[in-house]
Design a protein around this motif. Structure first.
Motif, mmCIF file in Angstrom:
data_model
loop_
_atom_site.group_PDB
_atom_site.id
_atom_site.type_symbol
_atom_site.label_atom_id
_atom_site.label_comp_id
_atom_site.label_asym_id
_atom_site.label_seq_id
_atom_site.Cartn_x
_atom_site.Cartn_y
_atom_site.Cartn_z
ATOM 1 N N LYS A 1 0.814 -1.217 0.000
ATOM 2 C CA LYS A 1 0.000 0.000 0.000
ATOM 3 C C LYS A 1 0.850 1.270 0.000
ATOM 4 N N PHE B 1 -10.009 -5.805 -3.228
ATOM 5 C CA PHE B 1 -9.841 -6.064 -4.661
ATOM 6 C C PHE B 1 -9.248 -4.905 -5.462
ATOM 7 N N ASP C 1 -3.009 -2.349 6.858
ATOM 8 C CA ASP C 1 -1.872 -1.739 6.198
ATOM 9 C C ASP C 1 -2.142 -0.378 5.557
HETATM 10 C C1 LIG Z 1 -4.634 -4.488 1.765
HETATM 11 C C2 LIG Z 1 -3.976 -5.793 1.789
HETATM 12 C C3 LIG Z 1 -4.419 -6.850 1.004
HETATM 13 C C4 LIG Z 1 -5.663 -6.749 0.159
HETATM 14 O O1 LIG Z 1 -5.499 -5.900 -0.941
HETATM 15 P P1 LIG Z 1 -6.752 -5.353 -1.731
HETATM 16 O O2 LIG Z 1 -6.205 -4.461 -2.761
HETATM 17 O O3 LIG Z 1 -7.595 -4.607 -0.735
HETATM 18 O O4 LIG Z 1 -7.479 -6.516 -2.285
HETATM 19 C C5 LIG Z 1 -3.697 -8.032 1.002
HETATM 20 N N1 LIG Z 1 -2.609 -8.181 1.790
HETATM 21 C C6 LIG Z 1 -2.164 -7.204 2.571
HETATM 22 C C7 LIG Z 1 -0.979 -7.446 3.419
HETATM 23 C C8 LIG Z 1 -2.822 -5.967 2.606
HETATM 24 O O5 LIG Z 1 -2.377 -4.998 3.387
#
Ligand SMILES: *Cc1c(COP(=O)(O)O)cnc(C)c1O
Length: 424
Positions: free
Chosen positions: A105, A248, A134
Motif C-alpha cells: 500500500k 480487490f 496496512d
Molecule cells: C490491503 C492488503 C491486502 C488486500 O489488498 P486489496 O487491494 O484490498 O485486495 C492483502 N494483503 C495485505 C498485506 C494488505 O495490506
C-alpha cells in the motif's frame, strides 16, 4: 484522460477531480473512460523503471500534471524497490513490501499524496480513510507533515495486530486515528456515510485515500509491469498471477495492466474465509456474509469496494471473465501453506501464503505462477513466529515505532460521534 462515474455515467471528470473527490455522486467509483493498449510492450519492459512508469501513467493523468511534475511524482513513488523472489521451479513471489511501512500500500498512498500536493491549491483537505491494517500505516506515512492536509484514520478496535497499529497510531501531527468498536466493514460504512453528508464534505474538504481513490490503483498497475520486466522472457505468455484479495484494489490494478497489453495469462482471486467473490465466481450469486476475523486480517472484507470496477471491465467486454477464477483458503490451510513455503526456504506471512495456496490449487502443467507478497513477514510477527516456530527480526521501520505511545481515541460505531469529531 477522462474518468467516468460508474454509478452515474453522466458524471465525467478529469484526473485531478477524480483524485481530489475520491468518490463520485451516488457513491460511484471513478474509472478510466478508455484503456488503450500500449503498442510495444517489449520495449516498454526494457525501459528503466522510472521511464517505464512515466510512460504507463502519462495518458491517465492527462493535462493535470506537466511532464516535469509527473516525473517528480514518479521518482518519489517508485524509489520503493520491487523484487521477484524464486520460491520453486514454477513459482515466484512478487515482493511489494520494501517501502516505508512494509506493505504494497506504500505505492498507492505515496503516489496519491504526491499527486494531491500538486492538486490542493492551498485549500484544506481532510483525508478520511478506513483501514483493516496496512492502509492506515501507508496513508499516515505518505501524508505525514504535508501542509493543508489533515488525515483521519478509522480502524476496527482490537482486530489488527499491535505492531500494525503502532505503525500509524503513534505519529501525531496531522494524523489522527480512531479505534471503532466494530468491524472493518463498519469502518468502511462510516466513511461512505461521511461522503453522503454534503455539508461535511464541503466544510472539511473531505477526501478518501482508500482504494476507492483511482490514483492508488494507477500506481499499482505499474508494478505488474515491473514484475514482467524481472521474469525470464520465456515465461512472459504463460504467467498466472494469484492476488491475495480484500478490497480487490490490487486485482483491479492487475486487470488494468492486462488491458494495457501486459501478457498476464490469467488471474486467481484468492481470499481467506471472507469469500464473497470466489463464491460469486462459481455460483453467479452475490451473497456477502458477516465478516469473520482471520490470520490474514488485511483481507477480512466481505463487501469489497473495488468489485464494481472489475464487474465493469467484464460487462463492458474489455476483460474476459474466464480469465478470472476464485480460490478461498481457510485458516488451517493458510498455516500449512506458510509451513510449506518455509520448507522451501521462503518465510512468508498469512496474506501471501493464501495467494501461494491459490497457485498450489490451480496452477496447471506448463504454467508459471506469480503470487503477490503484500506485506513483510515481520508485520505479522505474532502469527508468523507462532506458526513457523521462529523469531522474525523486526526491520528498522517497525522497531522504531514500538516504544512510541498509541495516540488513538476510541469510538462507538456511530456516525454522529464521528461527525462531531471531524467538525472539530
Ligand atoms: C490491503 C492488503 C491486502 C488486500 O489488498 P486489496 O487491494 O484490498 O485486495 C492483502 N494483503 C495485505 C498485506 C494488505 O495490506
Amino acid at each position: 484522460m477522462k474518468f467516468y462515474n460508474l454509478s452515474k455515467n453522466s458524471q465525467v471528470v478529469d484526473y485531478s477531480t477524480a483524485v481530489r473527490t475520491g468518490l463520485g455522486e451516488n457513491q460511484g467509483l471513478f474509472f478510466p473512460k478508455e484503456i488503450t493498449p500500449i503498442e510495444d510492450i517489449d520495449s516498454l519492459l526494457q525501459l528503466d523503471k522510472f521511464e517505464r512508469n512515466f510512460t504507463i501513467l502519462r495518458p491517465f493523468v492527462g493535462e493535470n500534471l506537466s511532464d516535469e511534475q509527473l516525473r517528480d511524482v514518479v521518482v518519489n513513488t517508485f524509489g520503493i524497490p520491487v523484487e521477484v523472489k524464486t520460491v520453486n521451479e514454477t513459482t515466484s513471489c512478487l515482493e511489494l513490501f520494501h517501502g516505508p511501512t512494509l506493505a504494497f500500500k506504500d505505492f498507492g498512498a505515496t503516489f496519491m499524496a504526491n499527486c494531491l500536493k500538486y492538486f490542493s491549491n492551498g485549500e484544506k483537505i481532510t483525508i478520511l480513510t478506513a483501514t483493516s491494517g496496512d492502509t492506515g500505516a501507508a496513508v499516515a506515512h505518505a501524508f505525514y507533515g504535508i501542509e493543508n492536509i489533515e488525515v483521519v484514520i478509522l480502524y476496527p478496535k482490537n482486530k489488527i495486530s499491535e505492531l500494525q497499529e503502532k505503525m500509524f497510531t503513534t505519529l501525531g501531527g496531522n494524523i489522527r486515528t480512531i479505534a471503532i468498536e466494530g468491524t472493518f466493514d463498519n469502518c468502511q460504512s462510516l466513511v461512505k456515510k461521511s461522503f453522503d453528508d454534503r455539508d461535511l464534505v464541503k466544510t472539511i474538504g473531505l477526501n478518501s485515500a482508500n482504494s476507492i481513490n483511482i490514483s492508488r490503483l494507477l500506481a499499482q498497475v505499474c508494478y505488474y509491469f515491473e514484475a514482467f520486466a524481472h521474469l525470464p522472457q520465456s515465461d512472459s505468455d504463460n504467467t498466472v498471477v494469484s492476488v491475495p484479495s480484500g478490497n480487490f484494489g490490487n486485482l483491479t490494478a492487475g486487470i488494468i495492466a492486462k488491458l494495457l497489453g501486459l501478457p498476464i495469462k490469467r488471474f486467481i482471486a484468492t481470499t481467506n474465509a471472507n469469500d464473497t467473490v470466489p463464491r460469486y465466481l462459481t455460483t453467479g450469486e452475490w451473497h456477502p456474509k458477516e465478516t469473520v476475523a482471520t490470520l490474514s486480517n488485511a483481507m477480512d472484507v466481505s463487501e469489497p469496494n473495488n468489485w464494481p470496477r472489475i464487474e465493469y471491465m467484464i460487462e463492458s467486454g474489455q476483460f474476459d471473465k474466464v480469465l478470472l477464477t476464485g480460490d478461498a483458503v481457510n485458516e488451517s490451510t493458510t498455516q500449512t501453506s506458510m509451513r510449506s513455503l518455509q520448507e522451501q526456504g521462503y518465510v512468508s506471512e498469512p496474506h501471501a501464503s493464501v495467494a501461494y495456496q491459490g497457485l498450489v490449487n490451480q496452477l496447471q502443467q506448463g504454467e508459471r505462477g506469480l503470487f503477490l507478497g503484500t506485506a513483510h513477514p515481520a508485520k505479522f510477527k505474532d502469527s508468523v513466529d507462532k506458526i513457523l516456530d521462529i523469531d522474525v527480526p523486526l526491520p528498522k521501520e517497525l522497531a522504531r515505532c514500538v516504544p512510541k505511545e498509541d495516540l488513538s481515541v476510541d469510538m462507538a460505531f456511530d456516525f454522529e460521534q464521528l461527525k462531531t469529531f471531524l467538525n472539530r
